[in-house]
Design an enzyme around this catalytic site. Sequence first.
Site, PDB file in Angstrom:
ATOM      1  N   ARG B 272       0.877  -1.188   0.000  1.00 52.80           N
ATOM      2  CA  ARG B 272       0.000   0.000   0.000  1.00 52.80           C
ATOM      3  C   ARG B 272       0.904   1.224   0.000  1.00 52.80           C
ATOM      4  O   ARG B 272       1.490   1.549   1.012  1.00 52.80           O
ATOM      5  CB  ARG B 272      -0.892  -0.053   1.246  1.00 52.80           C
ATOM      6  CG  ARG B 272      -1.302   1.303   1.755  1.00 52.80           C
ATOM      7  CD  ARG B 272      -2.450   1.313   2.733  1.00 52.80           C
ATOM      8  NE  ARG B 272      -2.250   0.689   4.018  1.00 52.80           N
ATOM      9  CZ  ARG B 272      -1.647   1.256   5.080  1.00 52.80           C
ATOM     10  NH1 ARG B 272      -1.107   2.450   4.979  1.00 52.80           N
ATOM     11  NH2 ARG B 272      -1.570   0.616   6.223  1.00 52.80           N
ATOM     12  N   HIS B 276      -3.650   4.096   4.889  1.00 53.27           N
ATOM     13  CA  HIS B 276      -4.731   3.110   5.028  1.00 53.27           C
ATOM     14  C   HIS B 276      -6.029   3.704   4.489  1.00 53.27           C
ATOM     15  O   HIS B 276      -6.731   3.087   3.695  1.00 53.27           O
ATOM     16  CB  HIS B 276      -4.879   2.715   6.495  1.00 53.27           C
ATOM     17  CG  HIS B 276      -6.183   2.074   6.836  1.00 53.27           C
ATOM     18  ND1 HIS B 276      -6.544   0.828   6.379  1.00 53.27           N
ATOM     19  CD2 HIS B 276      -7.235   2.522   7.568  1.00 53.27           C
ATOM     20  CE1 HIS B 276      -7.759   0.533   6.826  1.00 53.27           C
ATOM     21  NE2 HIS B 276      -8.196   1.546   7.538  1.00 53.27           N
ATOM     22  N   TYR B 285       4.004   5.932  11.557  1.00 52.89           N
ATOM     23  CA  TYR B 285       4.393   4.575  11.922  1.00 52.89           C
ATOM     24  C   TYR B 285       5.309   3.860  10.937  1.00 52.89           C
ATOM     25  O   TYR B 285       5.752   2.756  11.210  1.00 52.89           O
ATOM     26  CB  TYR B 285       3.140   3.719  12.171  1.00 52.89           C
ATOM     27  CG  TYR B 285       2.116   3.700  11.041  1.00 52.89           C
ATOM     28  CD1 TYR B 285       2.299   2.894   9.928  1.00 52.89           C
ATOM     29  CD2 TYR B 285       0.976   4.491  11.101  1.00 52.89           C
ATOM     30  CE1 TYR B 285       1.377   2.872   8.899  1.00 52.89           C
ATOM     31  CE2 TYR B 285       0.034   4.474  10.072  1.00 52.89           C
ATOM     32  CZ  TYR B 285       0.239   3.662   8.983  1.00 52.89           C
ATOM     33  OH  TYR B 285      -0.676   3.652   7.975  1.00 52.89           O
TER      34      TYR B 285
END
Lengths: 338, 382
Positions: B272, B276, B285
């Site tokens: 990805r 998200h 993160y």
Amino acid sequence: MSSAAATEAGSPTERLTLVEGVREGLHTEMERDDRVMVLGEDVGKNGGVFRATEGLMEEFGGGRVVDTPLAESGIVGSAIGLALSGLRPVAEMQFMGFMYPAFDQLVSHAARLRSRSHGQYTCPMVVRAPYGGGIRAPEHHSESKEAFFVHEPGLKVVIPSTPADAKGLLTAAIRDPDPVVFLEPKLIYRAFREDVPQNSYEVSLGEASVRREGSDISVYTWGAMTRPTLIAADNLADEHGVDCEVVDLRTLSPLDVGTVVASFEKTGRAAVVHEAPKTAGVGAEIATTIQEEALMYQKAPIKRIAGLDAPMPLHALEDYYLPQAVRIQDGILETVEF
Amino acid sequence: MSTQDDADYQHSIGAAQSGDEPIRVLDDDGHLLSSAEPPALSEAELLEMYADIKLARHFDQRAVSFQRQGRIATYAPMTGQEGSQVATSHALDDEDWLFPTYRDHAAKYVHGADLATLLKTLRGYREGYSVPEDVNLMPEYIPIATQVPQAMGMAWGQLLQGNDDTAVLCHLGDGATSEGDFHEGLNFAGVFDVPAVFVCNNNQWAISMPRERQTASGTIAEKAHAYGVEGVRVDGMDPLAVYAVTRAAIKKAKAPTDDERRPTLIESVQYRYGAHTTSDDPSVYRDETESETWRDRDPLDRLETYLYQTDVLDAEREAVIEARVEDEVSAAIETAERAETSPERMVEHVYEETPDRLQEQLDELNALREKYGDDAFAEVLG
């Protein structure tokens, strides 16, 4: 404000939002009691999808703030085991709409460990979840199904509506010897700030708060609906001379029957405002409790102003689904003018 | 959809796999690997696949931009994953069922979803979940892994009713493999030997959690073996490899040989590139240089290189495809932006026949709209 009474006199305060109140509740309790730990999806490095746990992992480490695999039943089930082992877990569900896989663990086990073991085992744990609509979230992200949990004996269900209460109620929930479902109104996570004491304090579970004194009608509500209800009460006072008493229940289970009934005995009229579907919502419980306890004071039918008995729509229509100030005003007027 | 017989691909593609290495047909630059055979797709089919990936990427870019402008709500981007989504749907026959997640916009589109309808969901209209009558497609699944047992059940139903022509393809993410529903669904699939293909789009991250913290298994594909289901790892950014393994799995689901079992779990290894969802900030993160490494294996670039090399594509054809894609996406946006809705839609289809009580609730709401006007409903907090 009732939470102020629960704090030590002279504690310095800071201006916090509701989500910051949640974080402060976790922070002060983790500092005070090293048995308290936080677990859930994305709660650590990411600080939670709403940032409710931001900074906690840096301060308390990955052993007390734990990023788990994506598994609600696993999170709540393991929290039960952690509580059984002597720790004080606070589990985060990312959204209330994703709690259902954990439902079995909550209702079949957390809620009845005490009764099934004749008091030998207890389950002191908190499950936190953001609930409710109004933030243009995708499907399944705007659920308000508090009634599911209120219906289960052995669980306590708490919903704050202010930053100071969020901190004090969460502190009380963590210290409570029974499992607590702590639902956070995400619509007002960042809607306003208020002075919140910096020290650690409890707002007792099971105690409602009278947010506005009045004599014509008692309006019962909680969480995100407290704000539009107070707006409606002010409008009714200005435009119609109707004096509403607004009671924020804060704890839905166990219900503060004393405050609910005392207010009704004063006004003789009642309306309940919640965003959950009307049928079998907590409003039905409040109306029936009033009927059982104070029928002879009743001057008008009790009105429920609630979400529709339909799934929460996607965001284009959610403002029609949620009770608005006009809907609340109209429902109250109908009752007062009965 | 290709109907060509590719029974022998498993063997030829298998030669490109060693150990847990994902199956590949193309190298990182888009050159055909010497150990692999390309799937026997016609030029037209290859161009169609290429055009669909190009459309998916363009759609994704516009959707993210529209979200930033406030024209649509939260959106789950798919850039980096379009090659796999498009290829798996190309491997389906029309009668096969597709169970998509909230990120499988391209997979849905290729299997027959209307682009404008898809956009309506993002604009907040439940009508966006509607499915054309002749398309075997479920509305997207938002809760995680819930679709796995359901897809298994749909496949089981086909088997019980003797529908040998119909298989079921179910998408899921790497995070979904942690949920109980994944294990229950896969276990049933193995026990009842159903014609289902589960494609795990392993994009390495479940919001902030890396794949390594989702499971201690070495691979996701290996989980299949515990359930008596075949597990396959494929390079999810190699559309030709994804097509070949999915096509083989679909064919096996419908007509296994004596020593084969019907269900397959395909681990499509991909990345990805973006967040998200548009509500997420991956810089909190993960190291963004990681994304750059994966971009070197970009599915669109690789297929494009391969098609130029094999003279299937040239600059002129590419320009025609590009123009067509842009027109199609623009037209879908215009249609979606013209969409209107009304509170009646909240109660439609909740039941086949709306109960009186629910109708009364709607009538009360409409009376208030009449009295106060729609502006009074614009905001909850006043």
